[in-house]
Design a protein around this motif. Structure first.
Motif, short mmCIF file in Angstrom:
data_model
loop_
_atom_site.label_atom_id
_atom_site.label_comp_id
_atom_site.label_asym_id
_atom_site.label_seq_id
_atom_site.Cartn_x
_atom_site.Cartn_y
_atom_site.Cartn_z
N GLY A 125 0.81 -1.22 0.00
CA GLY A 125 0.00 0.00 0.00
C GLY A 125 0.83 1.25 0.00
O GLY A 125 0.29 2.36 0.09
N ASP A 126 2.15 1.13 -0.10
CA ASP A 126 3.05 2.28 -0.14
C ASP A 126 3.43 2.59 -1.59
O ASP A 126 3.70 1.67 -2.37
N ARG A 127 3.44 3.86 -1.93
CA ARG A 127 3.80 4.28 -3.27
C ARG A 127 4.79 5.45 -3.21
O ARG A 127 4.65 6.34 -2.37
N GLY A 128 5.73 5.46 -4.14
CA GLY A 128 6.62 6.59 -4.31
C GLY A 128 6.51 7.09 -5.74
O GLY A 128 6.63 6.29 -6.68
N LEU A 129 6.25 8.38 -5.93
CA LEU A 129 6.08 8.96 -7.26
C LEU A 129 7.15 10.01 -7.52
O LEU A 129 7.49 10.79 -6.63
N ILE A 130 7.64 10.01 -8.76
CA ILE A 130 8.58 11.01 -9.22
C ILE A 130 8.00 11.59 -10.49
O ILE A 130 7.89 10.91 -11.51
N LEU A 131 7.60 12.87 -10.46
CA LEU A 131 6.86 13.47 -11.55
C LEU A 131 7.55 14.74 -12.02
O LEU A 131 7.71 15.70 -11.26
N ASP A 132 7.96 14.74 -13.28
CA ASP A 132 8.57 15.92 -13.89
C ASP A 132 7.48 16.94 -14.15
O ASP A 132 6.53 16.68 -14.90
N THR A 133 7.58 18.12 -13.54
CA THR A 133 6.56 19.15 -13.72
C THR A 133 6.99 20.22 -14.70
O THR A 133 6.28 21.20 -14.90
N GLY A 134 8.16 20.05 -15.32
CA GLY A 134 8.64 21.00 -16.30
C GLY A 134 9.59 22.03 -15.71
O GLY A 134 9.55 22.33 -14.51
N ALA A 151 6.40 12.39 -4.31
CA ALA A 151 5.27 12.07 -3.44
C ALA A 151 5.48 10.68 -2.84
O ALA A 151 5.88 9.76 -3.55
N VAL A 152 5.18 10.56 -1.56
CA VAL A 152 5.17 9.26 -0.90
C VAL A 152 3.79 9.08 -0.27
O VAL A 152 3.33 9.94 0.49
N LEU A 153 3.15 7.97 -0.62
CA LEU A 153 1.78 7.67 -0.20
C LEU A 153 1.78 6.38 0.60
O LEU A 153 2.39 5.40 0.19
N ASP A 154 1.08 6.39 1.73
CA ASP A 154 0.98 5.20 2.58
C ASP A 154 -0.49 4.91 2.82
O ASP A 154 -1.12 5.52 3.68
N GLY A 155 -1.04 3.98 2.00
CA GLY A 155 -2.43 3.60 2.18
C GLY A 155 -2.65 2.99 3.56
O GLY A 155 -1.82 2.22 4.06
N LEU A 156 -3.76 3.36 4.18
CA LEU A 156 -4.02 2.91 5.55
C LEU A 156 -4.09 1.39 5.60
O LEU A 156 -4.78 0.75 4.79
N GLY A 157 -3.38 0.80 6.54
CA GLY A 157 -3.33 -0.65 6.66
C GLY A 157 -2.37 -1.24 5.66
O GLY A 157 -1.31 -0.68 5.39
N HIS A 158 -2.75 -2.38 5.09
CA HIS A 158 -1.88 -3.02 4.09
C HIS A 158 -2.75 -3.88 3.18
O HIS A 158 -3.97 -3.97 3.35
N GLY A 159 -2.13 -4.50 2.20
CA GLY A 159 -2.86 -5.35 1.27
C GLY A 159 -3.58 -4.56 0.19
O GLY A 159 -3.34 -3.37 -0.01
N ALA A 160 -4.51 -5.23 -0.51
CA ALA A 160 -5.18 -4.64 -1.66
C ALA A 160 -5.96 -3.37 -1.35
O ALA A 160 -5.91 -2.41 -2.13
N PRO A 161 -6.70 -3.28 -0.22
CA PRO A 161 -7.42 -2.03 0.06
C PRO A 161 -6.48 -0.84 0.23
O PRO A 161 -6.78 0.28 -0.22
N ALA A 162 -5.35 -1.04 0.88
CA ALA A 162 -4.37 0.03 1.03
C ALA A 162 -3.77 0.42 -0.32
O ALA A 162 -3.57 1.59 -0.62
N ALA A 163 -3.50 -0.59 -1.15
CA ALA A 163 -2.94 -0.34 -2.47
C ALA A 163 -3.93 0.44 -3.34
O ALA A 163 -3.53 1.33 -4.10
N ASP A 164 -5.21 0.14 -3.23
CA ASP A 164 -6.23 0.84 -4.01
C ASP A 164 -6.25 2.32 -3.65
O ASP A 164 -6.32 3.19 -4.55
#
Length: 211
Positions: free
Chosen positions: A26-35, A42-55
């Motif tokens: 459920g954790d994501r790291g994003l690298i976005l070129d804004t020009g 961005a670092v995102l941590d979905g609450l809990g873990h597993g598929a619901p957190a990933a969603d």
């Protein structure tokens, strides 16, 4: 999961893994070129873990990718709306200007800090002031990004709460961001949660820091 690269002269890397026994994180790291050489991290941590957190994290990631040029507080509101029917997530955003500033905003418990070399050794230049809440469930009314000044070679470090906070002394800035994130994940990831760490730094001019 290990990814790394450069956008202009900004070197970045992400390392993460799911909770042992789970297929998705459920954790994501994003690298976005804004020009213009500016990069949104961005670092995102979905609450809990597993598929619901990933969603939850995936929905926020899509919003950020599609609206990367918006101000940080607007991005946070857009993420909040997109995750309204999910578990929600902790979200930290950092807009890295290759000149001399980082603007950042955090809701929840994704830590962000900037490390710098001083005559006394490695030290923390600044830590993000996190606001209590869960993006998608309870968003603070007052979203005010902070601006800090950075120098070439300073390290932006962002991590979910699946990473045990380590002393700055344990980080070797002579290593690449890929090596730094891999080391942190290997040594400081908890066995009870998803874990992810993102690192970025401006490498200076062509005559500046070595690659």
């Amino acid at each position: 999961m290990h990814e790394d690269g450069f956008i202009g002269r900004i070197e970045w890397a992400v390392a993460g893994r799911a909770l042992p026994g789970q297929r998705v994180s459920g954790d994501r790291g994003l690298i976005l070129d804004t020009g213009g050489g500016t990069v949104l991290f961005a670092v995102l941590d979905g609450l809990g873990h597993g598929a619901p957190a990933a969603d939850a994290a995936d929905r926020a990631a899509q919003v950020l990718s599609e609206n990367r040029a918006e101000p940080l507080d607007v991005l946070m509101v857009l993420c909040h709306r997109a995750m309204a029917d999910t578990r929600g997530a902790a979200v930290s955003l950092a807009l890295f200007d290759p000149g001399d500033t980082v603007r950042w905003l955090g809701v929840g418990n994704v830590e962000s800090r900037v490390l710098t070399v001083t005559p006394a050794g490695l030290a923390s230049r600044a830590n993000i002031l996190l606001t209590a809440g869960i993006v998608g469930y309870r968003l603070p009314q007052n979203l005010q990004p902070q601006t800090i000044h950075v120098r070439p070679g300073d390290l932006l470090l962002m991590s979910t709460d699946g990473i045990v906070s380590e002393s700055a002394d344990a980080i070797d800035l002579s290593k690449s961001t890929a090596e730094i994130t891999s080391d942190i994940l290997a040594k400081h990831a908890k066995d009870t949660d998803d874990a992810l760490v993102l690192a970025a730094r401006h490498r200076g001019s062509a005559q500046g820091l070595p690659s």
